[in-house]
Design an enzyme around this catalytic site. Structure first.
Site, PDB file in Angstrom:
ATOM      1  N   ASP A  32     -16.101   2.714  -5.991  1.00  0.00           N
ATOM      2  CA  ASP A  32     -16.462   3.074  -4.614  1.00  0.00           C
ATOM      3  C   ASP A  32     -17.948   3.421  -4.573  1.00  0.00           C
ATOM      4  O   ASP A  32     -18.485   4.055  -5.472  1.00  0.00           O
ATOM      5  CB  ASP A  32     -15.625   4.279  -4.156  1.00  0.00           C
ATOM      6  CG  ASP A  32     -15.665   4.460  -2.659  1.00  0.00           C
ATOM      7  OD1 ASP A  32     -14.615   4.248  -2.011  1.00  0.00           O
ATOM      8  OD2 ASP A  32     -16.735   4.806  -2.112  1.00  0.00           O
ATOM      9  N   ILE A  33     -18.613   2.991  -3.500  1.00  0.00           N
ATOM     10  CA  ILE A  33     -20.058   3.209  -3.376  1.00  0.00           C
ATOM     11  C   ILE A  33     -20.379   4.688  -3.173  1.00  0.00           C
ATOM     12  O   ILE A  33     -21.478   5.152  -3.506  1.00  0.00           O
ATOM     13  CB  ILE A  33     -20.629   2.350  -2.212  1.00  0.00           C
ATOM     14  CG1 ILE A  33     -22.100   2.091  -2.378  1.00  0.00           C
ATOM     15  CG2 ILE A  33     -20.337   2.969  -0.865  1.00  0.00           C
ATOM     16  CD1 ILE A  33     -22.638   1.001  -1.463  1.00  0.00           C
ATOM     17  N   ASN A  89      -5.254   4.525   2.926  1.00  0.00           N
ATOM     18  CA  ASN A  89      -5.420   5.042   4.276  1.00  0.00           C
ATOM     19  C   ASN A  89      -5.106   3.938   5.280  1.00  0.00           C
ATOM     20  O   ASN A  89      -5.494   2.788   5.071  1.00  0.00           O
ATOM     21  CB  ASN A  89      -6.859   5.525   4.476  1.00  0.00           C
ATOM     22  CG  ASN A  89      -7.212   6.660   3.530  1.00  0.00           C
ATOM     23  OD1 ASN A  89      -6.409   7.569   3.316  1.00  0.00           O
ATOM     24  ND2 ASN A  89      -8.398   6.622   2.949  1.00  0.00           N
ATOM     25  N   HIS A 102      -7.058  -1.554   1.001  1.00  0.00           N
ATOM     26  CA  HIS A 102      -7.560  -1.127  -0.310  1.00  0.00           C
ATOM     27  C   HIS A 102      -6.841   0.126  -0.768  1.00  0.00           C
ATOM     28  O   HIS A 102      -6.417   0.953   0.041  1.00  0.00           O
ATOM     29  CB  HIS A 102      -9.073  -0.885  -0.266  1.00  0.00           C
ATOM     30  CG  HIS A 102      -9.508   0.040   0.835  1.00  0.00           C
ATOM     31  ND1 HIS A 102      -9.623  -0.373   2.136  1.00  0.00           N
ATOM     32  CD2 HIS A 102      -9.815   1.351   0.822  1.00  0.00           C
ATOM     33  CE1 HIS A 102     -10.010   0.642   2.886  1.00  0.00           C
ATOM     34  NE2 HIS A 102     -10.131   1.714   2.114  1.00  0.00           N
ATOM     35  N   MET A 103      -6.719   0.233  -2.064  1.00  0.00           N
ATOM     36  CA  MET A 103      -6.104   1.405  -2.678  1.00  0.00           C
ATOM     37  C   MET A 103      -7.195   2.178  -3.396  1.00  0.00           C
ATOM     38  O   MET A 103      -7.976   1.606  -4.151  1.00  0.00           O
ATOM     39  CB  MET A 103      -5.038   0.932  -3.675  1.00  0.00           C
ATOM     40  CG  MET A 103      -4.316   2.036  -4.392  1.00  0.00           C
ATOM     41  SD  MET A 103      -3.144   1.316  -5.577  1.00  0.00           S
ATOM     42  CE  MET A 103      -1.839   0.798  -4.490  1.00  0.00           C
ATOM     43  N   HIS A 104      -7.285   3.486  -3.138  1.00  0.00           N
ATOM     44  CA  HIS A 104      -8.228   4.347  -3.850  1.00  0.00           C
ATOM     45  C   HIS A 104      -7.543   4.864  -5.106  1.00  0.00           C
ATOM     46  O   HIS A 104      -6.401   5.332  -5.042  1.00  0.00           O
ATOM     47  CB  HIS A 104      -8.599   5.574  -3.012  1.00  0.00           C
ATOM     48  CG  HIS A 104      -9.286   5.276  -1.715  1.00  0.00           C
ATOM     49  ND1 HIS A 104     -10.635   5.431  -1.526  1.00  0.00           N
ATOM     50  CD2 HIS A 104      -8.793   4.851  -0.522  1.00  0.00           C
ATOM     51  CE1 HIS A 104     -10.949   5.113  -0.280  1.00  0.00           C
ATOM     52  NE2 HIS A 104      -9.849   4.760   0.353  1.00  0.00           N
TER      53      HIS A 104
HETATM   54  P1  5GP Z   1     -11.311   4.072   3.693  1.00  0.00           P
HETATM   55  O1  5GP Z   1     -11.970   5.233   4.373  1.00  0.00           O
HETATM   56  O2  5GP Z   1     -11.324   2.860   4.569  1.00  0.00           O
HETATM   57  O3  5GP Z   1      -9.961   4.382   3.139  1.00  0.00           O
HETATM   58  O4  5GP Z   1     -12.209   3.777   2.435  1.00  0.00           O
HETATM   59  C1  5GP Z   1     -13.286   2.894   2.444  1.00  0.00           C
HETATM   60  C2  5GP Z   1     -14.065   3.159   1.189  1.00  0.00           C
HETATM   61  O5  5GP Z   1     -14.952   2.087   0.975  1.00  0.00           O
HETATM   62  C3  5GP Z   1     -14.904   4.442   1.244  1.00  0.00           C
HETATM   63  O6  5GP Z   1     -14.515   5.322   0.208  1.00  0.00           O
HETATM   64  C4  5GP Z   1     -16.333   3.934   1.099  1.00  0.00           C
HETATM   65  O7  5GP Z   1     -17.153   4.807   0.349  1.00  0.00           O
HETATM   66  C5  5GP Z   1     -16.151   2.597   0.431  1.00  0.00           C
HETATM   67  N1  5GP Z   1     -17.193   1.633   0.721  1.00  0.00           N
HETATM   68  C6  5GP Z   1     -17.763   1.372   1.922  1.00  0.00           C
HETATM   69  N2  5GP Z   1     -18.686   0.413   1.816  1.00  0.00           N
HETATM   70  C7  5GP Z   1     -18.728   0.045   0.516  1.00  0.00           C
HETATM   71  C8  5GP Z   1     -19.506  -0.907  -0.201  1.00  0.00           C
HETATM   72  O8  5GP Z   1     -20.354  -1.628   0.332  1.00  0.00           O
HETATM   73  N3  5GP Z   1     -19.264  -0.993  -1.527  1.00  0.00           N
HETATM   74  C9  5GP Z   1     -18.342  -0.212  -2.166  1.00  0.00           C
HETATM   75  N4  5GP Z   1     -18.197  -0.375  -3.479  1.00  0.00           N
HETATM   76  N5  5GP Z   1     -17.584   0.696  -1.511  1.00  0.00           N
HETATM   77  C10 5GP Z   1     -17.780   0.823  -0.181  1.00  0.00           C
END
Ligand code: 5GP
Length: 116
Positions: A32-33, A89, A102-104
């Site tokens: 994650d970024i 989420n 996506h899965m964290h």
């Molecule tokens: P969500 O909030 O949709 O469950 O999680 C999205 C995740 O994607 C966040 O934790 C965010 O930091 C990550 N994310 C957003 N943009 C990028 C990106 O360009 N590259 C990477 N590696 N992660 C990203």
């Protein structure tokens, strides 16, 4: 196609250079970024699914693979014994910001809580 979906698709198509931790015929994993914990990996299907609401019986193998890969990465990163958390989420109230399923995988410290 919106921009946020594009981000993960661009990672998959290598248009955005991101270190790929794992990839196979069904799923891809990368860091994650903006990590919420020392280890914060995202595992995504190689084919687009917007949210958990959009899955059906045809996705059983992919969803199973996502969990299997989470477990595999946790072992590889040596967080399996201490433990970790996996989170998906869904939509606004679930805190989903990127509309590409996506899965964290979160680990590396105790008591990780995500969005609550
Ligand atoms: P969500 O909030 O949709 O469950 O999680 C999205 C995740 O994607 C966040 O934790 C965010 O930091 C990550 N994310 C957003 N943009 C990028 C990106 O360009 N590259 C990477 N590696 N992660 C990203």
């Amino acid at each position: 196609m919106n921009n946020k979906k594009n981000i993960f698709q661009q990672i998959l198509s290598k248009k955005i250079i991101t270190k790929i931790i794992y990839e196979d015929n069904l799923v891809t994993a990368f860091n994650d970024i903006k990590p919420q914990s020392p280890i914060h990996v995202l595992i995504i299907p190689n084919n687009f699914i917007s949210t958990l609401n959009d899955i059906n019986k045809n996705h059983e193998l992919i969803l199973g693979r996502m969990l299997l890969v989470a477990s595999k990465i946790a072992k590889k990163m040596l967080i399996d014994k201490d433990g970790y958390r996996v989170v998906i989420n869904c939509n606004k109230n679930g805190g989903q910001t990127i509309f590409y399923l996506h899965m964290h995988l979160l680990g590396g410290r105790q008591g990780i809580k995500f969005f609550f």
